[in-house]
Each structure stands twice: as structure tokens, then as C-alpha cells.
Design a protein around this motif. Structure first.
Motif, PDB file in Angstrom:
ATOM      1  N   LEU A   1      46.670  33.472  42.524  1.00  0.00           N
ATOM      2  CA  LEU A   1      47.904  34.301  42.095  1.00  0.00           C
ATOM      3  C   LEU A   1      48.152  34.060  40.468  1.00  0.00           C
ATOM      4  O   LEU A   1      47.731  33.109  40.010  1.00  0.00           O
ATOM      5  CB  LEU A   1      49.045  33.988  42.966  1.00  0.00           C
ATOM      6  N   LEU A   2      48.917  34.861  40.167  1.00  0.00           N
ATOM      7  CA  LEU A   2      49.171  35.195  38.525  1.00  0.00           C
ATOM      8  C   LEU A   2      50.927  35.143  38.602  1.00  0.00           C
ATOM      9  O   LEU A   2      51.325  35.983  39.181  1.00  0.00           O
ATOM     10  CB  LEU A   2      48.588  36.007  37.870  1.00  0.00           C
TER      11      LEU A   2
ATOM     12  N   ASP B   1      43.465  45.428  32.853  1.00  0.00           N
ATOM     13  CA  ASP B   1      44.675  46.388  32.852  1.00  0.00           C
ATOM     14  C   ASP B   1      45.657  45.692  33.234  1.00  0.00           C
ATOM     15  O   ASP B   1      45.644  45.008  34.293  1.00  0.00           O
ATOM     16  CB  ASP B   1      44.225  47.690  33.546  1.00  0.00           C
ATOM     17  N   PRO B   2      46.900  45.643  32.792  1.00  0.00           N
ATOM     18  CA  PRO B   2      47.867  44.774  33.090  1.00  0.00           C
ATOM     19  C   PRO B   2      48.605  45.244  34.406  1.00  0.00           C
ATOM     20  O   PRO B   2      48.978  44.539  35.004  1.00  0.00           O
ATOM     21  CB  PRO B   2      49.045  45.246  32.021  1.00  0.00           C
TER      22      PRO B   2
ATOM     23  N   ALA C   1      45.816  35.553  32.809  1.00  0.00           N
ATOM     24  CA  ALA C   1      45.492  36.994  33.597  1.00  0.00           C
ATOM     25  C   ALA C   1      44.085  37.244  33.576  1.00  0.00           C
ATOM     26  O   ALA C   1      43.546  37.707  34.593  1.00  0.00           O
ATOM     27  CB  ALA C   1      46.181  38.112  32.323  1.00  0.00           C
ATOM     28  N   SER C   2      43.353  36.878  32.664  1.00  0.00           N
ATOM     29  CA  SER C   2      41.805  37.085  32.627  1.00  0.00           C
ATOM     30  C   SER C   2      41.314  36.439  33.909  1.00  0.00           C
ATOM     31  O   SER C   2      40.337  36.798  34.566  1.00  0.00           O
ATOM     32  CB  SER C   2      41.184  36.899  31.599  1.00  0.00           C
ATOM     33  N   MET C   3      41.347  35.044  33.988  1.00  0.00           N
ATOM     34  CA  MET C   3      41.189  34.187  35.159  1.00  0.00           C
ATOM     35  C   MET C   3      41.446  34.791  36.379  1.00  0.00           C
ATOM     36  O   MET C   3      40.655  34.891  37.459  1.00  0.00           O
ATOM     37  CB  MET C   3      41.839  32.869  35.163  1.00  0.00           C
ATOM     38  N   VAL C   4      42.833  35.388  36.771  1.00  0.00           N
ATOM     39  CA  VAL C   4      43.077  36.052  38.004  1.00  0.00           C
ATOM     40  C   VAL C   4      42.358  37.254  38.250  1.00  0.00           C
ATOM     41  O   VAL C   4      42.283  37.402  39.365  1.00  0.00           O
ATOM     42  CB  VAL C   4      44.733  35.809  38.157  1.00  0.00           C
ATOM     43  N   ALA C   5      42.481  38.185  37.032  1.00  0.00           N
ATOM     44  CA  ALA C   5      41.829  39.259  37.420  1.00  0.00           C
ATOM     45  C   ALA C   5      40.394  39.372  37.778  1.00  0.00           C
ATOM     46  O   ALA C   5      39.776  40.084  38.562  1.00  0.00           O
ATOM     47  CB  ALA C   5      41.939  40.199  36.018  1.00  0.00           C
TER      48      ALA C   5
ATOM     49  N   ALA D   1      48.485  39.422  42.394  1.00  0.00           N
ATOM     50  CA  ALA D   1      46.963  38.918  42.974  1.00  0.00           C
ATOM     51  C   ALA D   1      46.001  39.849  42.311  1.00  0.00           C
ATOM     52  O   ALA D   1      46.326  40.946  41.626  1.00  0.00           O
ATOM     53  CB  ALA D   1      46.864  38.931  44.619  1.00  0.00           C
ATOM     54  N   PRO D   2      44.851  39.286  42.380  1.00  0.00           N
ATOM     55  CA  PRO D   2      43.774  40.372  41.850  1.00  0.00           C
ATOM     56  C   PRO D   2      43.672  41.840  42.780  1.00  0.00           C
ATOM     57  O   PRO D   2      43.974  41.682  43.913  1.00  0.00           O
ATOM     58  CB  PRO D   2      42.229  39.603  41.979  1.00  0.00           C
ATOM     59  N   ALA D   3      43.374  42.607  41.980  1.00  0.00           N
ATOM     60  CA  ALA D   3      43.406  44.286  42.367  1.00  0.00           C
ATOM     61  C   ALA D   3      42.394  44.014  43.842  1.00  0.00           C
ATOM     62  O   ALA D   3      41.327  43.384  43.617  1.00  0.00           O
ATOM     63  CB  ALA D   3      42.995  45.080  41.425  1.00  0.00           C
ATOM     64  N   GLY D   4      42.705  44.870  44.936  1.00  0.00           N
ATOM     65  CA  GLY D   4      41.806  44.739  46.019  1.00  0.00           C
ATOM     66  C   GLY D   4      42.154  43.691  47.026  1.00  0.00           C
ATOM     67  O   GLY D   4      41.515  43.617  48.166  1.00  0.00           O
TER      68      GLY D   4
END
Length: 333
Positions: free
Chosen positions: A97-98, A117-118, A84-88, A266-269
Motif C-alpha cells: 500500500l501507499l 498516473d496519480p 509511488a512508483s514502487m507501489v504502482a 493500493a496498486p490499480a487492479g
């Protein structure tokens, strides 16, 4: 010169061309141009597990439609935090994507801090499927029904163990919810893997286990394990003789229900048009007969959703399991 045919002044034209060029270059403006390179889906588990198998099936079908490779990268560790950290932190362009599950939703209540943040660190895309768990016992166990399990646990709680994989997993919390609702004070023993849970069942070190359908199905079909009940609100189509826990007839368990799900974020934004494109492609893949057949064989009901619906699933799961985690006194890591 006719005033109707005067050339536009340079000072007016340049900003107009700049704005037009920016619009044309925007991935949000031209979703049909996405993707222009391989898409990567990061999985927070090792190869061969349920989530890994499911996402590889989906990725293969998506690649056929997108005309680009969709690769799966395994990044196990720290209960999914590594992935999750990698994708964020990845570029919000739709190319990283995650795979997420219920554990991503309730992870804030299992860890003291998270580097993301999840919900807010990601752009929701779609759910891909839901699945139930099974309450199982060794084939030679005298326990054949939920009533048998509850009666045996009440009769000798000190020597009645429920086996699951690691503390805080969806299986572990499902077992905890079952024990709490049934009024049982019995040990719930965590193991490192599904294989360890099955070995403990066969060796009678635990009396019952809570496992994914995929993890236990081979042993059930092979005759070494007995499926006592499913945790869902309905029976599983290919195990029609296995009742739900809620069907046990025990009043305290009449509203028992526990399931989990997988989704893609996907990452925010990430541009909305790219999110829409990915959502459409996931939905198309999930409607494919071969994908549906593979998912169902794994014990997963293929189910896409809107991004908004996936966000709501996150919030509902977080609220439900927060109570279970707190009542169980599970210490944050």
C-alpha cells in the motif's frame, strides 16, 4: 438406470469444477482470507515526519485487528515519486500500500513527467486524516495578527520573507495562495526542512513561516514561536485562541482556506473485496480512542472515507492547486 440419477458427463463436469476452483481461489471471493502475510505501507518521506508518524500509529492498530504485521517502509526521494512508483508496479493483491497526500494529487503540475498516473495507477482505499497549517512568527516578533503581517509586507515587500519547506510542498503552495489572495509581492523562501524554517524564524531571516501544526507545535508550546493563524476553515480544537486566516477581517482573505490530507491506496487492479476489507480495517482503526487521541495530538483530524470519496479529494485538490502553481510560475522539474 433411472434417467434422474445418471452421472454427469466428464466433459460437462470438468469446466464446472474448474470454474468453482477458480472462484474459491479468488481473493475477491474470499476477502475474509485476507491477509495471509504481512501488509506493507510505503511512505515517501523519511522516518519521524508527520506522515510517517501518522501511518505508524495506524499500522499498529490495523495489525492488532488483522492478525498480521503491518510494516512501514520509508522510501523518500523525488518528491514522493520513488515511493509511488514502487507501489504502482507492485502486485495488485493488497499487500503493498501507499501513503498519499495532497502532494500526490498535484504532482503532475510540478514534474514534467511521472512514471505512473496519480489516480488511474492506483486503487483508492480511504482517507485517514486531514490537517491544517499554521502561519507562525518568532516569539519576539511584533507581528501578532494576520493584519499585522499583511501591513508589514505591504510596507516593505523587499525585506519581508515568508519561509516554508521546499518549492511545491503543500506549505509552500499555502504560503503562495496566501500572498496571492492578500495581494502581496514578497519572496517565499524555501528551506530543506522544518528545522531550517524554525531556525530562520528565530534568526529573523524570514518574518513569518508556514508550517504544519506538528512541525511548529512544540516550539509554540515551548514559547519560542507564536501562532498567528491557522489555514483551515475552522479553528484547531487544542489551539482555540488561534484564529483562522479567513477570520482576519481582511476582505481579500475571507475565503482563504488551505488544508491537506493523508490517505491509503493500493496498486490499480486490487480486487474490490480486498479494497473493501482494507477500507473497513482503516475505518475501524480510526475509530479507536487511542488512535484518535494520537492523531489529534499531532494536529490531525482522523477521517476515513469511501474509495470514491478519496478519488474525489484527489481531483478537487489537483484542480485547486494547478491554478496556484501556474499563477506562481513554478517551473516543472
Amino acid at each position: 438406470m433411472d434417467r434422474h440419477h445418471r452421472p454427469l458427463r466428464r466433459g460437462f463436469l470438468s469446466p464446472l469444477l474448474l470454474a468453482l476452483a477458480t472462484l474459491l481461489a479468488s481473493p475477491a471471493a474470499w476477502p475474509q482470507a485476507f491477509p495471509q502475510k504481512p501488509v506493507k505501507i510505503v511512505v515517501g518521506f523519511g522516518p519521524g515526519g508527520l506522515g510517517d508518524t501518522v501511518v505508524r500509529t495506524l499500522a499498529q492498530k490495523m495489525a492488532e485487528s488483522l492478525g498480521q504485521s503491518v510494516v512501514v517502509e520509508n522510501a523518500p526521494g523525488a518528491g514522493g515519486i520513488t515511493a509511488a512508483s514502487m507501489v504502482a508496479r507492485a502486485a495488485p493483491d493488497g499487500y503493498t500500500l501507499l501513503l498519499v497526500s495532497g502532494q500526490n494529487a498535484f504532482s503532475p503540475y510540478l514534474f514534467k513527467s511521472l512514471p505512473y498516473d496519480p489516480v488511474d495507477s492506483f486503487s483508492m482505499i480511504s482517507t485517514i486524516g486531514t490537517f491544517h497549517f499554521l502561519l507562525v512568527a518568532d516569539k519576539d516578533s511584533p507581528l501578532k495578527t494576520v493584519d499585522d503581517v499583511v501591513a508589514a509586507a505591504r510596507r516593505d515587500p523587499a525585506h519581508f520573507n515568508i519561509g516554508t519547506i521546499s518549492v511545491g510542498s503543500a506549505q509552500h503552495l499555502s504560503a503562495r495562495l496566501f500572498a496571492t489572495m492578500a495581494g502581496l509581492d514578497v519572496p517565499i523562501v524555501p528551506f530543506k526542512s522544518t528545522g531550517d524554517v524554525i531556525a530562520a524564524l528565530r534568526g529573523r531571516n524570514v518574518q513569518v513561516g508556514m508550517e504544519t501544526v506538528t512541525g511548529a507545535l512544540g516550539q509554540i508550546r515551548g514559547g519560542s514561536l507564536r501562532a498567528i493563524a491557522t489555514t483551515g476553515s475552522t479553528r484547531i480544537g487544542f489551539l482555540p485562541d488561534v484564529p483562522t486566516i479567513a477570520e482576519s477581517g481582511i476582505p481579500a482573505l475571507a475565503r482563504y482556506e488551505s488544508d491537506s490530507w493523508n490517505g491509503i491506496v493500493a496498486p490499480a487492479g486490487t480486487p474490490p473485496a480486498v479494497v473493501r476489507k482494507l477500507n473497513q480495517e482503516i475505518g475501524k482503526a480510526l475509530q479507536s480512542p487511542d488512535v484518535r487521541q494520537r492523531f489529534i495530538a499531532l494536529g490531525i483530524e482522523p477521517r476515513g472515507s469511501t474509495p470514491e470519496a478519496l478519488k474525489e479529494v484527489f481531483r478537487k485538490d489537483a484542480a485547486k492547486w494547478r491554478v496556484v502553481i501556474e499563477e506562481a510560475g513554478i517551473e516543472k522539474q
